[in-house]
Enzyme design. Structure first.
Site, mmCIF file in Angstrom:
data_model
loop_
_atom_site.group_PDB
_atom_site.id
_atom_site.type_symbol
_atom_site.label_atom_id
_atom_site.label_comp_id
_atom_site.label_asym_id
_atom_site.label_seq_id
_atom_site.Cartn_x
_atom_site.Cartn_y
_atom_site.Cartn_z
ATOM 1 N N LYS A 1 -4.189 3.716 -12.266
ATOM 2 C CA LYS A 1 -2.985 3.729 -13.102
ATOM 3 C C LYS A 1 -3.229 3.940 -14.581
ATOM 4 C CE LYS A 1 -0.921 1.143 -9.596
ATOM 5 N NZ LYS A 1 -2.256 1.302 -8.928
ATOM 6 N N ASN B 1 0.815 -1.223 0.000
ATOM 7 C CA ASN B 1 0.000 0.000 0.000
ATOM 8 C C ASN B 1 0.849 1.274 0.000
ATOM 9 O OD1 ASN B 1 -2.019 -1.849 0.070
ATOM 10 N ND2 ASN B 1 -2.725 -1.385 2.140
ATOM 11 N N HIS C 1 -18.104 36.235 -30.470
ATOM 12 C CA HIS C 1 -19.265 35.504 -31.017
ATOM 13 C C HIS C 1 -18.982 34.959 -32.420
ATOM 14 C CE1 HIS C 1 -21.563 37.524 -27.769
ATOM 15 N NE2 HIS C 1 -20.801 38.547 -28.096
ATOM 16 N N GLU D 1 -7.631 18.119 -35.395
ATOM 17 C CA GLU D 1 -8.919 17.518 -35.014
ATOM 18 C C GLU D 1 -8.740 16.467 -33.921
ATOM 19 O OE1 GLU D 1 -11.458 16.378 -38.473
ATOM 20 O OE2 GLU D 1 -9.890 17.391 -39.593
ATOM 21 N N LYS E 1 -8.990 16.576 -51.176
ATOM 22 C CA LYS E 1 -9.021 16.862 -49.741
ATOM 23 C C LYS E 1 -7.655 16.903 -49.075
ATOM 24 C CE LYS E 1 -12.095 17.312 -47.219
ATOM 25 N NZ LYS E 1 -13.119 16.427 -46.685
ATOM 26 N N SER F 1 -8.129 12.174 -48.365
ATOM 27 C CA SER F 1 -9.335 11.362 -48.302
ATOM 28 C C SER F 1 -9.176 10.195 -49.265
ATOM 29 C CB SER F 1 -10.526 12.225 -48.713
ATOM 30 O OG SER F 1 -11.571 11.405 -49.187
HETATM 31 N N1 ARG Z 1 -1.577 -3.661 -7.460
HETATM 32 C C1 ARG Z 1 -2.014 -2.875 -6.360
HETATM 33 C C2 ARG Z 1 -2.402 -1.481 -6.868
HETATM 34 O O1 ARG Z 1 -2.120 -1.198 -7.985
HETATM 35 C C3 ARG Z 1 -0.923 -2.744 -5.364
HETATM 36 C C4 ARG Z 1 -1.392 -2.560 -3.953
HETATM 37 C C5 ARG Z 1 -2.104 -3.739 -3.498
HETATM 38 N N2 ARG Z 1 -2.381 -3.714 -2.105
HETATM 39 C C6 ARG Z 1 -3.289 -4.559 -1.584
HETATM 40 N N3 ARG Z 1 -3.427 -4.511 -0.337
HETATM 41 N N4 ARG Z 1 -3.968 -5.381 -2.349
HETATM 42 O O2 ARG Z 1 -2.986 -0.701 -6.197
#
Ligand code: ARG
Length: 469
Positions: free
Chosen positions: A335, A120, A166, A300, A293, A287
């Site tokens: 992530k 953690n 505008h 875009e 084009k 295109s």
């Molecule tokens: N893979 C987990 C994450 O990305 C890592 C931490 C996991 N901790 C746990 N107590 N399961 O958050």
């Protein structure tokens, strides 16, 4: 680096002794983060080395253990860099993968590494280190982007185009001034990312699972070794906080919003209806059916990718909403939005700096557009005010003059002196200086104004601001 996780290992995760049956295959795939968090490897190793050195300094592990850990980590780093490291799905995430490999390489010392920490605080540390590096990269790219805009602004300090409100012609402005508006936005983006970095750069390491650890650890030491400015002061907050990532995504979203605004302008400007610019071929596509084009695809797509980054911001704030303290597995979902944002914004910034430098400005088309739509009407009103007419009255006189010119199908500057005088008897032949596009922009030379003279001043200012970074 590419990871293709396999599940070749018969081993399961680091908690198996408590379980009577292995985790179901589908659950393993569902809960595993290795397909994406392998990208944290270099930060995970840096964090582990700092932790191991601290444990040795605090006599929690021996000097021999530390040297074994260092040797093992060096080998692992080499394998990862060579693309030879085998990421195993069975080992769930980057943390377990590296730890198990370390133990395979150096034995018991590897098993001691996890003393006084948890995944953690480990993952929170890794994500902060990753985000800090991203802040530095983005800050650098924002500087380069400003330089590109400034270079084009410098070439076009005198180029006149209509300024719009505008999306209707409002007043003539210089292209240099218009581009410097974006330099201001990117300068604020830079400030924001640097400011965000301060709150990213705090160490959660040592918070362990949530409540700290019984070992005599030195959190200041690991924080310093990893270049953190401070330690997170509360262990519960340290493992659960993702504010720093949300702030980072907010800053990125604002930058992408700015880029989507200039993109919209470039798209309009390249449309034949405007015909103000041409974007270099290397940023456009054709295109498959319409041979004529040439599409401003990059602009875009930048406009489109803003939606993607903003989506990631919404995902992360929603992810954290209603989560009780402390770490919850939900957090693993932080992530991909973060990684994808970094990939998207860095590529966008690199491409944009080049694309803006490559636009071909069609100054004659810009000028012609500024001569339509009575862009100097406000200048005529100001002229009357300088001759003593109250502004509200002059506004009315000019409105009538505009109407007459419109009926005749000409611009204000094309009306004769006698015609202009029919709207106000204070008008003399010096009026025409105010009605030209050059006269109009040149008169706005105060700070923040559009005059070429002022644009050149502001370019100096913007360069000095970058130089001082
Ligand atoms: N893979 C987990 C994450 O990305 C890592 C931490 C996991 N901790 C746990 N107590 N399961 O958050």
């Amino acid at each position: 680096m590419q990871a293709t996780p396999t599940n070749a290992s018969p081993q399961s995760g680091g908690w198996s002794g408590r379980f009577d049956e292995p985790v179901a295959e589908i659950v393993k795939r569902y809960t595993s983060s290795i397909p994406f968090d392998y990208r944290l490897a270099e930060y995970d190793i840096a964090g582990s080395l700092a932790h191991a050195r601290m444990l040795a300094a605090c006599h929690v592990i021996s000097a021999q253990d530390l040297s074994d850990i260092e040797r093992g980590m060096a080998a692992i780093t080499g394998e990862i860099q060579a693309g030879k490291f085998e990421w195993l799905l069975d080992l769930e995430d980057v943390h377990f993968n590296i730890e198990k490999k370390l133990t395979a390489l150096v034995g018991d010392a590897g098993k001691r590494l996890h003393t006084g920490r948890s995944r953690n605080d480990q993952v929170a540390t890794d994500v902060r280190l990753y985000t800090r590096a991203a802040c530095d990269e983005i800050a650098k790219l924002l500087v380069a982007l400003q330089r590109s805009f400034i270079a084009v602004a410098e070439q076009h300090a005198d180029t006149i185009l209509p300024g719009f409100t505008h999306l209707q012609v409002a007043m003539p402005v210089t292209l240099g001034h218009h581009l410097l508006a974006y330099v201001e936005m990117f300068a604020r983006d830079y400030e924001r990312i640097i400011d965000c970095r301060k709150r990213v750069n705090r160490s959660p390491l040592g918070a362990a699972a949530l409540a700290g650890t019984t070992f005599p650890i030195d959190r200041e030491m690991t924080a310093k070794a990893l270049g953190f400015e401070a330690v997170c002061r509360n262990s519960l907050d340290a493992v659960s906080d993702r504010d720093f990532a949300i702030e980072f995504l907010s800053a990125c979203t604002i930058t992408m919003m700015h880029l989507s605004r200039i993109s919209e302008e470039l798209i309009l400007w390249m449309s034949p209806r405007f015909g103000f610019i041409d974007i270099a071929d290397r940023f456009c596509t054709g295109s498959s059916i319409m041979p004529q084009k040439k599409n401003p695809d990059v602009a875009e797509l930048v406009r489109g990718k803003m939606a993607r980054v903003q989506g990631h911001l919404v995902a992360l704030t929603t992810l954290m909403k209603g989560q009780p303290l402390t770490y919850n597995k939900d957090n693993q979902e932080d992530k991909e939005p973060l990684f994808d944002t970094v990939d998207t914004i860095t590529q966008t910034l690199i491409i944009y700096a080049d694309m803006i430098g490559g636009i071909r400005v069609k100054a004659d088309r810009m000028r012609a557009a500024a001569s339509e739509g009575f862009a100097t009407a406000t200048d005529l009103a100001d002229y009357l005010v300088r001759k003593g007419v109250p502004f509200r009255d002059s506004h009315e006189c000019v409105a009538r003059a505009v109407k007459a010119a419109e009926v005749k199908g000409v611009d204000l500057a094309d009306l004769s002196l006698a015609e202009l005088q029919s709207f106000s008897n204070v008008i003399t032949d010096d009026v025409f200086a105010s009605l030209t596009l050059e006269g109009s922009v040149a008169a706005r030379k105060h700070i923040g104004g559009t005059a070429p003279e002022r644009v050149r001043e502001e370019i100096k200012f913007a360069k000095a601001r970058l130089g001082a970074l």
